[in-house]
Scaffold this active site. Structure first.
Site, PDB file in Angstrom:
ATOM      1  N   ASN A  68       0.867  -1.182   0.000  1.00  0.00           N
ATOM      2  CA  ASN A  68       0.000   0.000   0.000  1.00  0.00           C
ATOM      3  C   ASN A  68       0.901   1.228   0.000  1.00  0.00           C
ATOM      4  O   ASN A  68       1.427   1.640   1.028  1.00  0.00           O
ATOM      5  CB  ASN A  68      -0.909  -0.015   1.233  1.00  0.00           C
ATOM      6  CG  ASN A  68      -1.916   1.130   1.234  1.00  0.00           C
ATOM      7  OD1 ASN A  68      -1.754   2.128   0.543  1.00  0.00           O
ATOM      8  ND2 ASN A  68      -2.957   0.975   2.038  1.00  0.00           N
ATOM      9  N   ARG A  74      -2.227  -1.728  -3.873  1.00  0.00           N
ATOM     10  CA  ARG A  74      -3.356  -0.804  -3.802  1.00  0.00           C
ATOM     11  C   ARG A  74      -3.070   0.380  -4.715  1.00  0.00           C
ATOM     12  O   ARG A  74      -2.025   1.020  -4.624  1.00  0.00           O
ATOM     13  CB  ARG A  74      -3.543  -0.288  -2.378  1.00  0.00           C
ATOM     14  CG  ARG A  74      -4.657   0.757  -2.275  1.00  0.00           C
ATOM     15  CD  ARG A  74      -4.689   1.422  -0.926  1.00  0.00           C
ATOM     16  NE  ARG A  74      -5.676   2.505  -0.885  1.00  0.00           N
ATOM     17  CZ  ARG A  74      -5.455   3.714  -0.399  1.00  0.00           C
ATOM     18  NH1 ARG A  74      -4.258   4.009   0.095  1.00  0.00           N
ATOM     19  NH2 ARG A  74      -6.392   4.626  -0.406  1.00  0.00           N
ATOM     20  N   HIS A  77     -11.735   5.142  -1.562  1.00  0.00           N
ATOM     21  CA  HIS A  77     -11.769   4.292  -0.360  1.00  0.00           C
ATOM     22  C   HIS A  77     -12.571   3.009  -0.602  1.00  0.00           C
ATOM     23  O   HIS A  77     -13.081   2.399   0.338  1.00  0.00           O
ATOM     24  CB  HIS A  77     -12.388   5.049   0.837  1.00  0.00           C
ATOM     25  CG  HIS A  77     -11.557   6.166   1.354  1.00  0.00           C
ATOM     26  ND1 HIS A  77     -12.107   7.331   1.836  1.00  0.00           N
ATOM     27  CD2 HIS A  77     -10.217   6.316   1.470  1.00  0.00           C
ATOM     28  CE1 HIS A  77     -11.159   8.153   2.226  1.00  0.00           C
ATOM     29  NE2 HIS A  77      -9.996   7.562   2.005  1.00  0.00           N
ATOM     30  N   GLY A 124     -11.039   9.178   8.701  1.00  0.00           N
ATOM     31  CA  GLY A 124      -9.654   9.328   9.099  1.00  0.00           C
ATOM     32  C   GLY A 124      -9.149  10.654   8.590  1.00  0.00           C
ATOM     33  O   GLY A 124      -9.913  11.597   8.415  1.00  0.00           O
ATOM     34  N   ARG A 172      -8.300  18.545   3.708  1.00  0.00           N
ATOM     35  CA  ARG A 172      -9.165  18.754   2.547  1.00  0.00           C
ATOM     36  C   ARG A 172     -10.458  19.420   2.978  1.00  0.00           C
ATOM     37  O   ARG A 172     -11.010  19.121   4.043  1.00  0.00           O
ATOM     38  CB  ARG A 172      -9.473  17.431   1.856  1.00  0.00           C
ATOM     39  CG  ARG A 172      -8.270  16.752   1.228  1.00  0.00           C
ATOM     40  CD  ARG A 172      -8.680  15.420   0.625  1.00  0.00           C
ATOM     41  NE  ARG A 172      -7.530  14.666   0.150  1.00  0.00           N
ATOM     42  CZ  ARG A 172      -7.436  13.339   0.173  1.00  0.00           C
ATOM     43  NH1 ARG A 172      -8.436  12.618   0.652  1.00  0.00           N
ATOM     44  NH2 ARG A 172      -6.368  12.729  -0.277  1.00  0.00           N
ATOM     45  N   GLU A 229      -7.960  -3.149   4.539  1.00  0.00           N
ATOM     46  CA  GLU A 229      -7.808  -3.171   3.090  1.00  0.00           C
ATOM     47  C   GLU A 229      -6.841  -4.267   2.651  1.00  0.00           C
ATOM     48  O   GLU A 229      -6.981  -4.810   1.544  1.00  0.00           O
ATOM     49  CB  GLU A 229      -7.290  -1.822   2.574  1.00  0.00           C
ATOM     50  CG  GLU A 229      -8.258  -0.673   2.723  1.00  0.00           C
ATOM     51  CD  GLU A 229      -7.937   0.201   3.918  1.00  0.00           C
ATOM     52  OE1 GLU A 229      -8.124   1.419   3.808  1.00  0.00           O
ATOM     53  OE2 GLU A 229      -7.486  -0.349   4.959  1.00  0.00           O
TER      54      GLU A 229
END
Length: 371
Positions: free
Chosen positions: A7, A62, A151, A181, A212, A356
């Site tokens: 990842n 990923r 996600h 998160g 963000r 994940e």
């Protein structure tokens, strides 16, 4: 099949060796400032980890963005890395590290089959009504302007795990996943399939995040550039890197914001109110998209470890049939999972540990078995 899961994020690289029974036997994390670990560090770490594990049968990567082209796990061969890299314009922070990770592991493990697993792929099942923007046809058809969602690997795991935790089959189950998160999104999942999500063309949309902005009137961007004279690049950077909790409270870490709010900091208190307000509204919207709600699943660093925030969010969603048992809810920290609802709540609330890595390992096994 033993799978090395890689990842590669924008600030770190996580490696996990997942055994055939889904246990994680070996792991390593690398710092990767600006998405790049130190020269040669990833290749050395991969080689050492695989040696410790006694070899691996496959590698799973990923990848954040699959665009309209990659709607499921894809074996990495021929020009696949180049096609993934061409999507960097849609995810400039995440796509280059993913491609670098693919090339590094290919060099370190020649001959070992590998597959890419895409965060956007889970949302390929969204209906046209959910993915389509009301913008000019050329923007949609020629330029590919649509809602992709992100996600997806986390939403896939959390919705399936939620069904297990409440003891119900996934078929027909209406789950809203709150993956919360530093990056955050919510997703409406019906029968194991995504039907709507809060992120859109980019990961900037939706909920308030660490840095963000989340949803913003698009005309605000043109106003900032045309009337306030702020360069487009500066606005773009600010919306992704200098907004969210950082802009509201001066700190992107929700743990620090919560502590400051408890100490009486007005800016932190407002940041929490904004975060909770946006979460309530968008989770309710996801329940509407699902046609109702059977289970609300909290996941991610904040979703799993901030019971006070879970309580505040759920208190505003009682009309959906949700009710928390505070005594049980406070036990679900540090990776613990479970149903945290009151016994008589019509809709269940669960806490799910994000995994994940297991979704990637399973997708890799499946796509390679189909070859």
């Amino acid at each position: 099949m033993r799978v090395l899961v890689l990842n590669a994020g924008s600030s770190s690289v996580k490696l996990r060796v997942v055994e055939a029974d889904d246990t994680v036997a070996h792991r390593a994390d690398l710092d990767a400032p600006h998405g790049q670990p130190a020269a040669g560090a990833l290749e050395r770490t991969v080689t050492e980890l695989v040696r410790e594990a006694g070899g691996v049968d496959a590698v799973g990567h990923r990848v954040v963005h699959g665009g309209a082209e990659f709607t499921g796990p894809t074996v990495i061969e021929h020009d696949v890395p180049e096609r993934i890299e061409r999507l960097r314009v849609l995810a400039p922070l995440h796509q280059p590290p993913a491609v670098a990770g693919i090339r590094a592991t290919t060099e370190a493990l020649p001959g070992v089959p590998a597959a890419a697993c895409f965060d956007t792929a889970f949302h390929a099942t969204m209906p046209d009504a959910a993915r389509t923007y009301a913008v000019p046809p050329r923007w949609r058809t020629e330029l590919g302007l649509r809602r992709y969602g992100f996600h997806g690997l986390a939403h896939d795991w959390a919705s399936t795990r939620a069904a297990h935790l409440v003891g119900r089959p996934i078929e027909g189950l209406r789950v809203v996943v709150a993956h919360l998160g530093a990056g955050a999104s919510a997703c409406a999942v019906v029968g194991g399939r995504s039907v709507d999500t809060t992120m859109g063309f980019t990961p900037t949309a939706g909920l308030v995040m660490a840095t963000r902005s989340g949803d913003l009137d698009p005309s605000a961007v043109t106003w900032l550039t045309r009337h306030a004279g702020i360069p487009t690049g500066e606005v773009d950077h600010a919306l992704d890197h200098a907004s969210g909790l950082l802009a509201l409270a001066g700190d992107p870490d929700m743990r620090q914001v919560l502590a400051a709010g408890a100490a009486g900091d007005d800016a932190a208190a407002l940041a929490i109110e904004v975060w909770v307000h946006r979460a309530r509204g968008q989770l309710a919207a996801m329940a509407a998209a699902a046609g109702g709600l059977d289970v609300l699943a909290f996941s991610g660093g904040i979703g799993e470890n901030a019971p006070d925030l879970r309580r505040r969010v759920v208190e505003g969603l009682g009309f959906l049939g949700l009710a928390l048992d505070p005594a049980v809810d406070r036990l679900t920290v540090d990776g613990a999972e479970g149903d945290v609802s009151t016994s008589d709540a019509p809709a269940r609330t669960v806490v799910v540990h994000a995994r994940e890595d297991l979704v990637i390992a399973r997708q890799v096994r499946q796509i390679l078995a189909e070859r």
